[in-house]
Design an enzyme around this catalytic site. Sequence first.
Site, PDB file in Angstrom:
ATOM      1  N   CYS A  73       0.849  -1.120   0.205  1.00 41.58           N
ATOM      2  CA  CYS A  73       0.072  -0.040  -0.096  1.00 41.58           C
ATOM      3  C   CYS A  73       0.898   1.406   0.077  1.00 41.58           C
ATOM      4  O   CYS A  73       1.630   1.427   0.884  1.00 41.58           O
ATOM      5  CB  CYS A  73      -0.937  -0.171   1.291  1.00 41.58           C
ATOM      6  N   CYS A 184      -0.190   3.677  -6.778  1.00 43.73           N
ATOM      7  CA  CYS A 184      -1.543   3.345  -5.907  1.00 43.73           C
ATOM      8  C   CYS A 184      -1.450   1.718  -6.450  1.00 43.73           C
ATOM      9  O   CYS A 184      -1.639   1.527  -7.747  1.00 43.73           O
ATOM     10  CB  CYS A 184      -2.708   3.931  -6.061  1.00 43.73           C
TER      11      CYS A 184
END
Length: 261
Positions: A73, A184
Amino acid sequence: MNNNPIGVYDSGIGGLTVFSKLSELLPNENFIYFGDTANMPYGTKSKEDLLKITHKIMDFFAQKNVKAVVMACNTTSAVAYDCLKHDYNFIMYPLIQTVCKILANINANKIGVLSTEATANSHAYKMYLKKYNPNIDVIEHGCPGKWVECVESGSQSDLTNFEIIKNHLNILLNQNVQKIILGCTHYPYLKNILVNISKKDIFIDPSEYFAQYIANDLEQSGNKAEKQLFKPEFYVSSNPEQFFISSKIFYNINTVPTLAC
Ligand code: DGL
């Protein structure tokens, strides 16, 4: 210790882009994947909230006796890693800090980064790319949280508002970036939209570099599993059925995940 599991997490299915590569490179390891679907999207949250969330996930993995946690992440690597990196006694692999070591020296003087707003506002990509290559120019751009929500719900059709995506991408393209990092872990899903706007080889998916680094590091540090343990477990913090359905775009899990946290 070597045979203990490796934790991998993200706000939802995005981290499966990293997990699927890890599972190919480390077929003996046992993995525990956590998708924090109750708190998705992360990219619009405050630093304070992201710190609380990340601590809770690390506590969950500590209880599972992991030997390492892969922060699959970008957002929590950018915002929370520095604050909690000394709080646990397992290895932590933060995505941004790790891949910038490698990506700083790819063949480009000007790199764009498409990421969540929280990642862009932290300037983590700029800071770490410049740390390893002071001559590189980095343009960061934060995108709407809705993109992540659409990927999570499997509704790519909601993203075919092509003009919106095009406008965001053009902010980087108009500044003549030579490469664009998909900063992302949900964004690789958008690749088939993005390639209609710019040529395919401009985009970099950091998950490949990240997984390879982790595999090498476990090998070199003598921390690889000593026997065949691969039997991944999947957990989510809400809506296991939706995760099960959406996850297919990145990795074929064969059971509905367990609710935890
Ligand atoms: N996929 C995560 C990232 O790489 C989080 C995205 C989100 O939940 O906003 O930043």
